[in-house]
Design an enzyme around this catalytic site. Structure first.
Site, PDB file in Angstrom:
ATOM      1  CB  SER A 105      -0.847  -0.047   1.275  1.00  0.00           C
ATOM      2  OG  SER A 105      -1.409   1.203   1.541  1.00  0.00           O
TER       3      SER A 105
ATOM      4  CE1 TYR B 284      -3.971  -2.455   5.448  1.00  0.00           C
ATOM      5  CE2 TYR B 284      -3.751  -0.068   5.255  1.00  0.00           C
ATOM      6  CZ  TYR B 284      -3.842  -1.320   4.665  1.00  0.00           C
ATOM      7  OH  TYR B 284      -3.777  -1.426   3.302  1.00  0.00           O
TER       8      TYR B 284
ATOM      9  CE  LYS C 231      -1.604  -4.557   3.322  1.00  0.00           C
ATOM     10  NZ  LYS C 231      -1.805  -5.841   2.661  1.00  0.00           N
TER      11      LYS C 231
END
Ligand code: UFG
Length: 356
Positions: A140, A167, A171
């Site tokens: 992302s 979150y 990643k």
């Protein structure tokens, strides 16, 4: 007879995974889909194909779609994975699985670290055990350290880390874990695809984004306003130093993004080690511009209110997608108008998503 080689797709019932499966099947690539359906609408019985995969069968010709195998389970479940790797010849893994809600990750960080990081570790270990060393990872734009105007457009060389939520950290950590793995073992190749803002739906209107609960992201929220599931859009801030004061993002059509994965798969065997690519258009669009464009697709004005900024949001983010163009031969081709038209086609046909 040579055994068929499968691409294992984790999180294949999700928004990005499902659109990528369509592209893989269209290219005659057999896929094994692993999804535990915690974030997607499941079939009525455990052995029933979930609605999104049934719909893929209506998009892709039968001789191609019959090459899709669905296994309900977690990508971090070693037992399930071992069975898959023993039964099928898996050539590579496309790893989409994982939790992805920014706000939820702040409230339940351990759930995010356990599922996203812990699950990915297990997946990688089982891959290692079975000699599968090729992965395309669903990353992302959020791995980049908070960009200021001087950092735009973001290139793959921009600093990563110092993430704004758990979150995003998962990643970033998974990328680092994969980098270390590739350094230690040269048989590994990982292509990490850093998505900007994927939106839209398949042009058939059969598959699209179907978030559970209140959508966190702009376009699914606007789409639910259009079908009157939500009264109005809250615009989070109109005092940013941008063209019209609202936040600017690099929206990319989901089918373009899905094609980025097949482009990465095409070069996976030629690459060595860990490589990351931005997948975006390189063009920034504001919230007000997106709202106007979507209203035009719907054919009426949509209600909105100006609100305070959402904590953690930045003014403007867009990428430089030239490395993907050069090395993956991939470019986004669809416009913001295409994204809005296709999203409206899906949402108007499926006002309640896959439960419609
Ligand atoms: N926005 C609104 N109202 C809404 C939702 C969003 O005004 O109801 C605005 C935001 O403030 C932002 C823009 O619309 O300016 C886009 O917001 P999204 O939530 O759609 O997208 P983000 O760029 O914030 O989120 C993306 C990814 C996430 C990732 C995040 C990290 O979709 O997965 O970047 O910043 F975690």
């Amino acid at each position: 007879m040579v055994a068929e080689e499968y691409v294992l797709v984790t999180g294949g019932a999700g928004f990005i995974g499902s659109h990528t499966i369509v592209e893989l099947l269209e290219k005659d690539i057999p896929v094994i889909v692993v999804d535990n359906m915690t974030n997607a609408v499941g079939g009525k019985e455990d052995d029933e194909l979930p609605p999104v995969l049934q719909r893929i069968k209506s998009i892709v010709p039968p001789e191609k779609s019959q090459r899709m195998v669905f296994i309900k389970g977690s990508y971090g479940d070693e037992e399930i994975l071992a069975k898959i790797f023993t039964k099928y010849k898996v050539s590579s893994v496309m790893h989409f699985g994982g939790f992805k809600a920014v706000g939820e990750s702040k409230k339940l960080p351990m759930m995010y670290y356990s599922n996203n990081l812990g699950g990915s570790m297990k997946l990688i270990q089982v891959m290692q055990k079975h000699g599968v060393t090729k992965m395309i990872f669903s990353s992302s734009a959020t791995v980049y350290s908070e960009p200021g105007p001087e950092d735009l457009p973001l290139t793959e060389k921009c600093p990563t880390g110092n993430c704004t939520c758990p979150y995003a950290s998962t990643k970033y950590f998974i990328e680092n874990m994969l980098k270390d793995l590739c350094h230690a073992d040269p048989s590994w190749t990982v292509i990490s695809l850093r998505y900007f803002n994927p939106v839209g739906a398949h042009p058939s209107g059969s598959i699209g984004e179907d978030p559970k609960g209140i959508p966190n992201n702009l376009m699914p929220y606007i789409a639910q306003v259009a079908v009157k599931r939500r009264s109005h859009l809250d615009i989070f801030g109109n005092d940013y130093p941008t063209k019209d004061g609202t936040g600017v993002r690099d929206y990319v059509h989901i089918v373009d993004l899905a094609k980025g994965h097949t482009a990465a798969l095409d070069v996976l065997d030629q690459k060595k080690g860990f490589v990351a690519y931005n997948l975006g258009t390189g063009v920034g669009t504001s919230v007000l511009e997106m709202l106007k464009c979507f209203s035009e697709a719907v054919g009426r004005e949509l209600p909105f209110k100006m609100c305070d900024r959402r904590p953690g949001d930045v003014a403007e983010v867009y990428c430089d997608p030239s490395l993907a163009a050069k090395e993956l031969n991939w470019r986004a081709t669809k416009t913001v108008a295409d994204m809005c038209r296709d999203l409206w086609s899906f949402q108007s046909k499926n006002p309640n998503g896959y439960a419609s």
